[in-house]
Design a protein around this motif. Structure first.
Motif, PDB file in Angstrom:
ATOM      1  N   GLY A  85       0.815  -1.204   0.000  1.00 12.41           N
ATOM      2  CA  GLY A  85       0.000   0.000   0.000  1.00 12.41           C
ATOM      3  C   GLY A  85       0.849   1.254   0.000  1.00 12.41           C
ATOM      4  N   SER A  86       0.182   2.378   0.022  1.00 16.64           N
ATOM      5  CA  SER A  86       0.868   3.675   0.034  1.00 16.64           C
ATOM      6  C   SER A  86       0.979   4.208   1.461  1.00 16.64           C
ATOM      7  CB  SER A  86       0.117   4.677  -0.850  1.00 16.64           C
ATOM      8  OG  SER A  86      -1.223   4.823  -0.405  1.00 16.64           O
ATOM      9  N   GLN A  87       1.796   5.249   1.618  1.00 16.91           N
ATOM     10  CA  GLN A  87       2.003   5.845   2.934  1.00 16.91           C
ATOM     11  C   GLN A  87       0.706   6.432   3.466  1.00 16.91           C
ATOM     12  OE1 GLN A  87       4.812   5.929   4.838  1.00 16.91           O
ATOM     13  NE2 GLN A  87       3.601   6.924   6.416  1.00 16.91           N
ATOM     14  N   ALA A  88       0.413   6.176   4.740  1.00 16.93           N
ATOM     15  CA  ALA A  88      -0.801   6.699   5.364  1.00 16.93           C
ATOM     16  C   ALA A  88      -0.723   8.219   5.488  1.00 16.93           C
ATOM     17  CB  ALA A  88      -1.004   6.068   6.733  1.00 16.93           C
ATOM     18  N   LYS A  89      -1.875   8.867   5.355  1.00 19.92           N
ATOM     19  CA  LYS A  89      -1.940  10.323   5.443  1.00 19.92           C
ATOM     20  C   LYS A  89      -2.358  10.755   6.843  1.00 19.92           C
ATOM     21  CE  LYS A  89      -3.103  10.911   0.547  1.00 19.92           C
ATOM     22  NZ  LYS A  89      -4.085  11.470  -0.421  1.00 19.92           N
ATOM     23  N   GLU A  90      -2.064  11.990   7.153  1.00 21.81           N
ATOM     24  CA  GLU A  90      -2.425  12.553   8.452  1.00 21.81           C
ATOM     25  C   GLU A  90      -3.945  12.540   8.610  1.00 21.81           C
ATOM     26  OE1 GLU A  90      -1.136  14.436  12.121  1.00 21.81           O
ATOM     27  OE2 GLU A  90      -0.082  13.392  10.504  1.00 21.81           O
ATOM     28  N   ASN A  91      -4.390  12.182   9.846  1.00 22.23           N
ATOM     29  CA  ASN A  91      -5.815  12.160  10.212  1.00 22.23           C
ATOM     30  C   ASN A  91      -6.606  11.106   9.451  1.00 22.23           C
ATOM     31  OD1 ASN A  91      -5.414  14.362  11.999  1.00 22.23           O
ATOM     32  ND2 ASN A  91      -5.670  15.805  10.301  1.00 22.23           N
ATOM     33  N   SER A  92      -5.936  10.048   8.989  1.00 21.75           N
ATOM     34  CA  SER A  92      -6.652   8.946   8.339  1.00 21.75           C
ATOM     35  C   SER A  92      -7.429   8.144   9.373  1.00 21.75           C
ATOM     36  CB  SER A  92      -5.669   8.035   7.602  1.00 21.75           C
ATOM     37  OG  SER A  92      -4.974   8.745   6.594  1.00 21.75           O
ATOM     38  N   ASN A  93      -8.499   7.500   8.920  1.00 20.57           N
ATOM     39  CA  ASN A  93      -9.346   6.693   9.788  1.00 20.57           C
ATOM     40  C   ASN A  93      -9.101   5.210   9.513  1.00 20.57           C
ATOM     41  OD1 ASN A  93     -10.539   8.946  10.975  1.00 20.57           O
ATOM     42  ND2 ASN A  93     -12.167   9.027   9.442  1.00 20.57           N
ATOM     43  N   TYR A  94      -9.002   4.437  10.581  1.00 21.04           N
ATOM     44  CA  TYR A  94      -8.833   2.991  10.493  1.00 21.04           C
ATOM     45  C   TYR A  94      -9.811   2.333  11.462  1.00 21.04           C
ATOM     46  CZ  TYR A  94      -4.431   3.698   7.953  1.00 21.04           C
ATOM     47  OH  TYR A  94      -3.490   4.054   7.036  1.00 21.04           O
ATOM     48  N   VAL A  95     -10.031   1.039  11.248  1.00 21.38           N
ATOM     49  CA  VAL A  95     -10.887   0.238  12.135  1.00 21.38           C
ATOM     50  C   VAL A  95      -9.996  -0.472  13.148  1.00 21.38           C
ATOM     51  CG1 VAL A  95     -12.536  -1.661  12.283  1.00 21.38           C
ATOM     52  CG2 VAL A  95     -12.647  -0.051  10.375  1.00 21.38           C
ATOM     53  N   LEU A  96     -10.396  -0.446  14.401  1.00 27.22           N
ATOM     54  CA  LEU A  96      -9.677  -1.149  15.454  1.00 27.22           C
ATOM     55  C   LEU A  96     -10.371  -2.485  15.698  1.00 27.22           C
ATOM     56  CD1 LEU A  96      -7.498  -1.280  17.629  1.00 27.22           C
ATOM     57  CD2 LEU A  96      -9.070  -0.109  19.175  1.00 27.22           C
ATOM     58  N   PHE A  97      -9.654  -3.593  15.445  1.00 29.73           N
ATOM     59  CA  PHE A  97     -10.209  -4.928  15.618  1.00 29.73           C
ATOM     60  C   PHE A  97      -9.898  -5.441  17.022  1.00 29.73           C
ATOM     61  CE2 PHE A  97      -9.578  -4.374  11.083  1.00 29.73           C
ATOM     62  CZ  PHE A  97     -10.777  -4.850  10.563  1.00 29.73           C
ATOM     63  N   SER A  98     -10.646  -6.444  17.411  1.00 29.83           N
ATOM     64  CA  SER A  98     -10.512  -6.962  18.776  1.00 29.83           C
ATOM     65  C   SER A  98      -9.258  -7.818  18.945  1.00 29.83           C
ATOM     66  CB  SER A  98     -11.747  -7.791  19.153  1.00 29.83           C
ATOM     67  OG  SER A  98     -11.930  -8.863  18.231  1.00 29.83           O
ATOM     68  N   ASP A  99      -8.801  -8.496  17.896  1.00 31.66           N
ATOM     69  CA  ASP A  99      -7.605  -9.327  17.990  1.00 31.66           C
ATOM     70  C   ASP A  99      -6.992  -9.469  16.610  1.00 31.66           C
ATOM     71  OD1 ASP A  99      -9.257 -11.184  16.697  1.00 31.66           O
ATOM     72  OD2 ASP A  99      -9.804 -12.140  18.577  1.00 31.66           O
ATOM     73  N   GLU A 100      -5.865 -10.156  16.567  1.00 31.10           N
ATOM     74  CA  GLU A 100      -5.137 -10.291  15.301  1.00 31.10           C
ATOM     75  C   GLU A 100      -5.924 -11.098  14.284  1.00 31.10           C
ATOM     76  OE1 GLU A 100      -0.729 -11.762  13.677  1.00 31.10           O
ATOM     77  OE2 GLU A 100      -1.320 -12.059  15.773  1.00 31.10           O
ATOM     78  N   ALA A 101      -6.609 -12.162  14.763  1.00 29.64           N
ATOM     79  CA  ALA A 101      -7.384 -12.976  13.828  1.00 29.64           C
ATOM     80  C   ALA A 101      -8.495 -12.158  13.179  1.00 29.64           C
ATOM     81  CB  ALA A 101      -7.962 -14.184  14.565  1.00 29.64           C
ATOM     82  N   SER A 102      -9.176 -11.333  13.973  1.00 32.75           N
ATOM     83  CA  SER A 102     -10.236 -10.490  13.419  1.00 32.75           C
ATOM     84  C   SER A 102      -9.661  -9.460  12.450  1.00 32.75           C
ATOM     85  CB  SER A 102     -10.983  -9.786  14.552  1.00 32.75           C
ATOM     86  OG  SER A 102     -11.570 -10.717  15.423  1.00 32.75           O
ATOM     87  N   ALA A 103      -8.463  -8.952  12.736  1.00 33.84           N
ATOM     88  CA  ALA A 103      -7.848  -7.984  11.835  1.00 33.84           C
ATOM     89  C   ALA A 103      -7.526  -8.612  10.488  1.00 33.84           C
ATOM     90  CB  ALA A 103      -6.574  -7.422  12.472  1.00 33.84           C
ATOM     91  N   LYS A 104      -7.033  -9.855  10.515  1.00 42.56           N
ATOM     92  CA  LYS A 104      -6.740 -10.532   9.251  1.00 42.56           C
ATOM     93  C   LYS A 104      -8.018 -10.854   8.495  1.00 42.56           C
ATOM     94  CE  LYS A 104      -2.358 -12.520  10.765  1.00 42.56           C
ATOM     95  NZ  LYS A 104      -1.596 -13.756  11.015  1.00 42.56           N
ATOM     96  N   GLU A 105      -9.076 -11.220   9.236  1.00 43.09           N
ATOM     97  CA  GLU A 105     -10.337 -11.532   8.572  1.00 43.09           C
ATOM     98  C   GLU A 105     -10.998 -10.279   8.020  1.00 43.09           C
ATOM     99  OE1 GLU A 105     -11.379 -14.541   8.056  1.00 43.09           O
ATOM    100  OE2 GLU A 105      -9.694 -15.412   9.127  1.00 43.09           O
ATOM    101  N   GLY A 106     -10.720  -9.135   8.595  1.00 45.16           N
ATOM    102  CA  GLY A 106     -11.396  -7.907   8.196  1.00 45.16           C
ATOM    103  C   GLY A 106     -11.042  -7.423   6.807  1.00 45.16           C
ATOM    104  N   ARG A 107      -9.949  -7.936   6.234  1.00 43.30           N
ATOM    105  CA  ARG A 107      -9.553  -7.463   4.915  1.00 43.30           C
ATOM    106  C   ARG A 107     -10.350  -8.145   3.812  1.00 43.30           C
ATOM    107  NH1 ARG A 107      -5.902 -10.421   1.840  1.00 43.30           N
ATOM    108  NH2 ARG A 107      -5.336  -8.446   0.884  1.00 43.30           N
TER     109      ARG A 107
END
Length: 545
Positions: A258-280
């Motif tokens: 991916g590209s470099q993240a920009k200032e004030n970007s929004n991301y989703v906070l997942f509960s654990d690593e498995a959920s973060a991998k599934e979220g994509r």
């Protein structure tokens, strides 16, 4: 003299030199007042929840340990909900008062990073000022309860994480990358309208390059223990995260940088690593399983596998249970909502043709692709959805449940075992037991007769063993063996019996050599013992003349 000249002389006589001193004093006082006013800085109002440790005329306002103001007044607000502090700033602090300026009270604190503010134990608390970069001036400020993680102009990256309510993230929690701390949580606020938590993160320089558009953030609790259909797993994070938790981030496997993240970007906070991998996996096909078997052990987030390869996720068990079910299936089946996620087959490619995958799945339905429930962990009873081809299945018919397509199912392994056991019991019930029981009774009677004979033989053996003569058998056998040993010793090579036997055999051998001519003569002339042996010529036959 004219009247004008007389008036001037009267005025001169009325101005006495005595008035010069008071006039000079007034001028000096006015100048001092002007000088003091010109030296005064602006006045600001600080809002605090409580004014603990703040005293009027004593508490100082500092920046970089330099005094830039002093508290003049401490009072309650009109509604008595907070404390209002009026402070006089120095003229040099006038350009520091803008919308980005921050104030907080410096006092002894104990936190995860150690003990701070010990210098105020003797000198007393003071208010710290952090200048901002905004061009809009401001005269009223809210005093922070905690010191800011970093100055507003500190180099780095600031982003916002959005999460569901329940994540125990507070200000100051660490942001880690592969176990190394690269930032802190600046603030955590609850949005009552969207019912979401918003966490403001600061990633310090030069670690902002680690955050890209494909990064995923998740919470860490220090110790993560998981027991599910995939087995037993234990993950241990850093000691600081083990004590107070935190947030970490990374890029899922096979995902693009991916590209470099920009200032004030929004991301989703997942509960654990498995959920973060599934979220994509945001491109998916939803299907409904109408399960006739029990769904005990099947839960949300359980895997959907095709021959051992995960291709989807269970979303809800049960799902929309009260909806009308198709007439061609059981009306009491339990609906289960699943997702088929084609991105799992090619994680590096974010673009997926869902229509093509839907057509492919329907073709596989016609060739016998069915879903069933299988046990993934015998210890916990957790189950997963298994997709595989089955022979001798009913012809697939397209149908929907609550406006979602139905994925054809078949009985699971436990249901098949149950069916086999039921069939076995049916066969056992159909067997004729009476002849078998009669034969069994005859066999038992024969066995009983045989056992009686065995008992009689055992009794005879016991009587034989109890006979005294039987007890003397070992002694008799020993005597016989002793006599046999003595006899054999008499025929040893150096014994007398052995020598006599050798001589006898020698004489016998000589006798046999001597008797051989006699035997040969008798063989040739049996009457030699009666008549003398005479040699005659063999008669010659003659012919008659």
């Amino acid at each position: 003299m004219s009247e004008a000249q007389h008036a001037t002389r009267r005025t001169q006589r009325s101005l006495s030199p005595v008035w010069i001193v008071p006039l000079v004093a007034v001028l000096i006082g006015a100048w001092m007042i002007y000088d003091n006013i010109s030296r005064l800085g602006p006045s600001v109002t600080l809002i605090m929840e409580n004014a603990e440790g703040i005293e009027a005329g004593k508490t100082l306002i500092k920046t970089r340990n330099v005094e830039v103001g002093k508290v003049e007044k401490v009072s309650l607000s009109d509604d008595r909900s907070h404390a209002e502090i009026v402070a006089r700033m120095s003229p040099q602090a006038a350009n520091m008062l803008n919308q980005d300026t921050q104030f907080w009270v410096v006092k002894p604190r104990i936190g995860r990073e150690g003990v701070s503010g010990l210098g105020t134990v003797l000198s007393g608390a003071y208010i710290q000022l952090q200048p901002g970069n905004s061009e809009t001036t401001q005269e009223q400020f809210d005093v922070l309860e905690q010191p800011p993680v970093a100055p507003a102009d500190a180099p780095g990256l600031r982003i916002t994480l959005i999460s569901d309510v329940g994540n125990a993230i507070t200000t100051g929690d660490p942001i880690t990358y592969q176990g190394y701390t690269v930032g802190r949580v600046e603030s955590s606020d609850f949005d009552p309208e969207q019912r979401k938590m918003r966490h403001r993160l600061y990633i310090q320089s030069p670690f902002e390059v680690l955050v890209s558009t494909t990064s995923r953030f998740w919470t860490v609790s220090g110790l993560d223990i998981r027991l599910d259909s995939e087995g037993f797993r234990v993950n241990v994070a850093s000691l600081e995260s083990l004590v107070g938790g935190g947030i970490t981030f990374g890029i899922p496997n096979n995902a693009g940088q991916g590209s470099q993240a920009k200032e004030n970007s929004n991301y989703v906070l997942f509960s654990d690593e498995a959920s973060a991998k599934e979220g994509r996996y945001n491109d998916y096909l939803e299907y409904v399983l109408l399960v006739d078997d029990t769904v005990r052990g099947l839960s949300a987030n359980a895997p959907v596998e095709y021959r051992g390869v995960r291709i989807g996720t269970v979303m809800s068990v049960p799902w929309n249970f009260s909806a009308q079910q198709p007439d061609s299936l059981s009306r009491f089946a339990i609906p289960v909502l699943i997702r088929i996620e084609p991105q799992r087959f090619d994680e590096a490619n974010d673009e997926v043709d869902l229509e093509q995958w839907q057509t492919r799945l329907h073709t596989m339905f016609d060739h016998g692709l069915r879903a069933s429930l299988k046990a993934g962990n015998l210890l916990t009873g957790a189950m997963f959805v298994d997709l595989n081809f089955h022979k001798d299945t009913a012809v697939h018919q397209d149908m929907t449940f609550a406006n979602k397509p139905v994925f054809p199912t078949t009985s699971g392994s436990f249901a098949q075992i149950e069916q086999k056991v039921s069939n076995l019991l049916d066969k056992l019930n159909g067997l004729k037991i009476e002849p078998v029981l009669d034969t069994l009774n005859s066999t038992l009677a024969s066995t009983e007769h045989t056992m009686r004979k065995v008992n009689d033989i055992a009794a005879s053996v016991d009587a034989l063993m109890a006979d005294p003569a039987t007890g003397q058998l070992p002694a008799n056998v020993n005597n016989t063996m002793r006599q046999l040993r003595d006899t054999l010793q008499g025929f040893a090579p150096d014994s007398q019996g052995y020598n006599e036997l050798t001589q006898t055999l020698s004489r016998l051998e000589k006798l046999m050599r001597d008797i051989q001519p006699v035997v040969r003569t008798l063989s040739d002339q049996p009457n030699a013992l009666i008549f003398d042996k005479k040699l005659t010529e063999d008669p010659q036959p003659r012919a008659k003349k």
